[in-house]
Design a protein around this motif. Structure first.
Motif, PDB file in Angstrom:
ATOM      1  N   LEU A  15       7.757  20.864 -46.354  1.00 45.09           N
ATOM      2  CA  LEU A  15       8.477  21.540 -47.439  1.00 45.09           C
ATOM      3  C   LEU A  15       7.762  22.867 -47.706  1.00 45.09           C
ATOM      4  CD1 LEU A  15      10.903  20.492 -48.995  1.00 45.09           C
ATOM      5  CD2 LEU A  15       9.341  19.781 -50.816  1.00 45.09           C
ATOM      6  N   SER A  16       8.481  23.977 -47.554  1.00 45.04           N
ATOM      7  CA  SER A  16       7.881  25.266 -47.915  1.00 45.04           C
ATOM      8  C   SER A  16       8.250  25.554 -49.368  1.00 45.04           C
ATOM      9  CB  SER A  16       8.374  26.375 -46.989  1.00 45.04           C
ATOM     10  OG  SER A  16       9.733  26.638 -47.215  1.00 45.04           O
ATOM     11  N   LEU A  17       7.319  26.151 -50.097  1.00 45.55           N
ATOM     12  CA  LEU A  17       7.485  26.364 -51.539  1.00 45.55           C
ATOM     13  C   LEU A  17       7.062  27.771 -51.920  1.00 45.55           C
ATOM     14  CD1 LEU A  17       5.711  23.053 -52.645  1.00 45.55           C
ATOM     15  CD2 LEU A  17       8.179  23.468 -52.801  1.00 45.55           C
ATOM     16  N   GLY A  18       7.821  28.389 -52.801  1.00 50.08           N
ATOM     17  CA  GLY A  18       7.422  29.712 -53.277  1.00 50.08           C
ATOM     18  C   GLY A  18       8.359  30.194 -54.366  1.00 50.08           C
ATOM     19  N   ILE A  19       7.923  31.260 -55.032  1.00 48.74           N
ATOM     20  CA  ILE A  19       8.781  31.881 -56.051  1.00 48.74           C
ATOM     21  C   ILE A  19       9.906  32.611 -55.311  1.00 48.74           C
ATOM     22  CG2 ILE A  19       8.871  33.468 -58.012  1.00 48.74           C
ATOM     23  CD1 ILE A  19       7.025  30.996 -58.447  1.00 48.74           C
ATOM     24  N   PRO A  20      11.163  32.283 -55.625  1.00 51.74           N
ATOM     25  CA  PRO A  20      12.282  32.839 -54.845  1.00 51.74           C
ATOM     26  C   PRO A  20      12.354  34.364 -54.887  1.00 51.74           C
ATOM     27  CG  PRO A  20      13.032  31.032 -56.254  1.00 51.74           C
ATOM     28  CD  PRO A  20      11.628  31.352 -56.666  1.00 51.74           C
ATOM     29  N   ALA A  21      12.577  34.949 -53.715  1.00 49.17           N
ATOM     30  CA  ALA A  21      12.825  36.392 -53.628  1.00 49.17           C
ATOM     31  C   ALA A  21      14.242  36.622 -53.108  1.00 49.17           C
ATOM     32  CB  ALA A  21      11.810  37.050 -52.704  1.00 49.17           C
ATOM     33  N   GLU A  22      15.035  35.588 -53.154  1.00 49.84           N
ATOM     34  CA  GLU A  22      16.455  35.707 -52.782  1.00 49.84           C
ATOM     35  C   GLU A  22      17.241  34.792 -53.719  1.00 49.84           C
ATOM     36  OE1 GLU A  22      17.626  34.017 -49.003  1.00 49.84           O
ATOM     37  OE2 GLU A  22      16.089  32.466 -49.102  1.00 49.84           O
ATOM     38  N   GLU A  23      18.487  35.189 -53.924  1.00 58.02           N
ATOM     39  CA  GLU A  23      19.350  34.340 -54.747  1.00 58.02           C
ATOM     40  C   GLU A  23      20.349  33.652 -53.859  1.00 58.02           C
ATOM     41  OE1 GLU A  23      21.399  35.300 -58.305  1.00 58.02           O
ATOM     42  OE2 GLU A  23      19.708  36.512 -59.030  1.00 58.02           O
ATOM     43  N   ALA A  24      20.463  32.363 -54.023  1.00 61.28           N
ATOM     44  CA  ALA A  24      21.479  31.636 -53.257  1.00 61.28           C
ATOM     45  C   ALA A  24      22.474  31.079 -54.263  1.00 61.28           C
ATOM     46  CB  ALA A  24      20.827  30.524 -52.451  1.00 61.28           C
ATOM     47  N   LYS A  25      23.739  31.234 -53.929  1.00 62.30           N
ATOM     48  CA  LYS A  25      24.785  30.795 -54.845  1.00 62.30           C
ATOM     49  C   LYS A  25      24.692  29.275 -55.039  1.00 62.30           C
ATOM     50  CE  LYS A  25      29.666  31.953 -55.111  1.00 62.30           C
ATOM     51  NZ  LYS A  25      30.262  30.664 -54.889  1.00 62.30           N
ATOM     52  N   ALA A  26      24.736  28.849 -56.260  1.00 63.78           N
ATOM     53  CA  ALA A  26      24.663  27.404 -56.525  1.00 63.78           C
ATOM     54  C   ALA A  26      25.854  26.687 -55.898  1.00 63.78           C
ATOM     55  CB  ALA A  26      24.652  27.160 -58.025  1.00 63.78           C
ATOM     56  N   HIS A  27      25.631  25.468 -55.515  1.00 61.89           N
ATOM     57  CA  HIS A  27      26.766  24.638 -55.099  1.00 61.89           C
ATOM     58  C   HIS A  27      27.669  24.434 -56.317  1.00 61.89           C
ATOM     59  CE1 HIS A  27      25.265  23.679 -51.118  1.00 61.89           C
ATOM     60  NE2 HIS A  27      24.089  23.350 -51.624  1.00 61.89           N
ATOM     61  N   THR A  28      28.910  24.068 -56.059  1.00 60.56           N
ATOM     62  CA  THR A  28      29.813  23.743 -57.163  1.00 60.56           C
ATOM     63  C   THR A  28      30.293  22.309 -56.985  1.00 60.56           C
ATOM     64  OG1 THR A  28      31.783  24.438 -55.978  1.00 60.56           O
ATOM     65  CG2 THR A  28      30.650  26.135 -57.277  1.00 60.56           C
ATOM     66  N   LEU A  29      30.817  21.757 -58.048  1.00 59.03           N
ATOM     67  CA  LEU A  29      31.289  20.368 -57.972  1.00 59.03           C
ATOM     68  C   LEU A  29      32.353  20.211 -56.887  1.00 59.03           C
ATOM     69  CD1 LEU A  29      31.488  19.417 -61.767  1.00 59.03           C
ATOM     70  CD2 LEU A  29      29.777  18.680 -60.092  1.00 59.03           C
ATOM     71  N   SER A  30      33.093  21.302 -56.610  1.00 59.79           N
ATOM     72  CA  SER A  30      34.157  21.196 -55.598  1.00 59.79           C
ATOM     73  C   SER A  30      33.599  21.151 -54.171  1.00 59.79           C
ATOM     74  CB  SER A  30      35.165  22.332 -55.744  1.00 59.79           C
ATOM     75  OG  SER A  30      34.499  23.557 -55.578  1.00 59.79           O
ATOM     76  N   ASP A  31      32.283  21.406 -54.002  1.00 61.72           N
ATOM     77  CA  ASP A  31      31.672  21.255 -52.660  1.00 61.72           C
ATOM     78  C   ASP A  31      31.543  19.778 -52.277  1.00 61.72           C
ATOM     79  OD1 ASP A  31      31.359  23.979 -52.371  1.00 61.72           O
ATOM     80  OD2 ASP A  31      29.307  23.995 -53.155  1.00 61.72           O
ATOM     81  N   ALA A  32      31.651  18.905 -53.245  1.00 60.97           N
ATOM     82  CA  ALA A  32      31.531  17.467 -52.941  1.00 60.97           C
ATOM     83  C   ALA A  32      32.769  17.025 -52.165  1.00 60.97           C
ATOM     84  CB  ALA A  32      31.394  16.671 -54.241  1.00 60.97           C
ATOM     85  N   ASP A  33      32.551  16.575 -50.931  1.00 61.16           N
ATOM     86  CA  ASP A  33      33.657  16.187 -50.047  1.00 61.16           C
ATOM     87  C   ASP A  33      33.994  14.709 -50.262  1.00 61.16           C
ATOM     88  OD1 ASP A  33      35.416  15.557 -48.049  1.00 61.16           O
ATOM     89  OD2 ASP A  33      34.135  16.248 -46.398  1.00 61.16           O
ATOM     90  N   TRP A  34      34.961  14.481 -51.101  1.00 63.61           N
ATOM     91  CA  TRP A  34      35.307  13.098 -51.451  1.00 63.61           C
ATOM     92  C   TRP A  34      35.961  12.362 -50.295  1.00 63.61           C
ATOM     93  CZ3 TRP A  34      33.485  10.467 -55.468  1.00 63.61           C
ATOM     94  CH2 TRP A  34      32.865  11.222 -56.474  1.00 63.61           C
ATOM     95  N   GLY A  35      36.342  13.091 -49.225  1.00 59.00           N
ATOM     96  CA  GLY A  35      36.864  12.436 -48.023  1.00 59.00           C
ATOM     97  C   GLY A  35      35.806  11.590 -47.328  1.00 59.00           C
ATOM     98  N   LYS A  36      34.546  11.826 -47.687  1.00 58.21           N
ATOM     99  CA  LYS A  36      33.440  11.053 -47.091  1.00 58.21           C
ATOM    100  C   LYS A  36      33.216   9.734 -47.821  1.00 58.21           C
ATOM    101  CE  LYS A  36      32.085  14.194 -44.093  1.00 58.21           C
ATOM    102  NZ  LYS A  36      32.185  13.925 -42.653  1.00 58.21           N
ATOM    103  N   VAL A  37      33.981   9.526 -48.855  1.00 56.25           N
ATOM    104  CA  VAL A  37      33.817   8.284 -49.625  1.00 56.25           C
ATOM    105  C   VAL A  37      34.933   7.328 -49.230  1.00 56.25           C
ATOM    106  CG1 VAL A  37      33.758   7.265 -51.933  1.00 56.25           C
ATOM    107  CG2 VAL A  37      32.763   9.542 -51.535  1.00 56.25           C
ATOM    108  N   HIS A  38      34.551   6.163 -48.794  1.00 60.13           N
ATOM    109  CA  HIS A  38      35.529   5.177 -48.324  1.00 60.13           C
ATOM    110  C   HIS A  38      35.488   3.974 -49.254  1.00 60.13           C
ATOM    111  CE1 HIS A  38      35.730   7.658 -44.725  1.00 60.13           C
ATOM    112  NE2 HIS A  38      34.406   7.727 -44.844  1.00 60.13           N
ATOM    113  N   ARG A  39      36.521   3.835 -50.005  1.00 58.57           N
ATOM    114  CA  ARG A  39      36.546   2.715 -50.957  1.00 58.57           C
ATOM    115  C   ARG A  39      37.243   1.525 -50.312  1.00 58.57           C
ATOM    116  NH1 ARG A  39      35.648   4.237 -56.549  1.00 58.57           N
ATOM    117  NH2 ARG A  39      35.517   6.496 -56.726  1.00 58.57           N
ATOM    118  N   ILE A  40      36.596   0.407 -50.386  1.00 57.45           N
ATOM    119  CA  ILE A  40      37.133  -0.808 -49.768  1.00 57.45           C
ATOM    120  C   ILE A  40      37.590  -1.757 -50.872  1.00 57.45           C
ATOM    121  CG2 ILE A  40      36.653  -2.686 -48.144  1.00 57.45           C
ATOM    122  CD1 ILE A  40      36.157   0.048 -46.894  1.00 57.45           C
TER     123      ILE A  40
END
Ligand SMILES: Cc1cc2nc3c(=O)[nH]c(=O)nc-3n(C[C@H](O)[C@H](O)[C@H](O)COP(=O)(O)O)c2cc1C
Length: 172
Positions: A147-172
């Motif tokens: 794990l590399s660690l440091g004070i960020p010098a770049e901004e990465a866009k946060a994930h959003t709730l819509s990034d969650a791929d509910w197609g990967k959930v299989h309900r039985i």
């Protein structure tokens, strides 16, 4: 911060300001890993916390690509599992790394997982072997990742709730 906010905000950060992360913060990140669940509560991990710049530079060259940020980070945690202690060392150590990534995010520290297992350097030598030599780690300890660690010098866009791929959930 709510846990879901931390999960959404955490992104892989590969550029750092060069500023040191406080020792107390590194301590809190390590502690989060040490408190992760493990099979049969065996805690087969060994964390190598590295701040030495020359050692970080050598780690950055342990594999051909994808580890360059280690030369710029403030600290790195190489996570090994004792393969003689638990056959679940991969799972146990991966969960610990995840806990540490989330704690890093909560503390405003950028992190990125560096894959070592199954990777090689330019000569074809196993990256795991290189890391073990650099850190003088016994052969029964197997690498889960760094794990590399440091004070960020770049901004990465946060994930959003819509990034969650509910197609990967299989309900039985
Ligand atoms: C098992 C694993 C190995 C990874 N190895 C690397 C790596 O060697 N170098 C790197 O720059 N990023 C590495 N990453 C980061 C991923 O590229 C990143 O998590 C993924 O693209 C999703 O982006 P995010 O972390 O910003 O959400 C790794 C992540 C995981 C979980």
């Amino acid at each position: 911060m709510e846990l879901m906010d931390i999960i959404l905000k955490r992104r892989s950060i590969r550029k750092y300001t060069g500023e040191d992360i406080p020792e107390e913060t590194l301590h809190q990140i390590l502690r989060a890993g040490l408190l992760a669940p493990t099979s049969r509560n065996l805690r087969p991990w060994e964390f190598y916390a590295v701040r030495d710049k020359e050692t970080l530079r050598r780690l950055s060259a342990a594999k051909t690509a994808g580890g360059g940020m280690l030369a710029q980070c403030s600290a790195a945690i190489a996570v090994f599992g004792d393969s003689e202690k638990a056959d679940t060392w991969v799972e146990d150590c991966s969960i610990a790394m995840s806990f540490m990534m989330l704690m890093a995010e909560e503390k405003g520290v950028g992190s990125c997982w560096v894959q070592i297992h199954f990777r090689t350097d330019a000569s074809g030598k196993a990256a795991e072997e290189n890391v073990r030599e650099i850190l003088a780690v016994p052969s029964r300890f197997r690498i889960a990742g760094i794990l590399s660690l440091g004070i960020p010098a770049e901004e990465a866009k946060a994930h959003t709730l819509s990034d969650a791929d509910w197609g990967k959930v299989h309900r039985i």
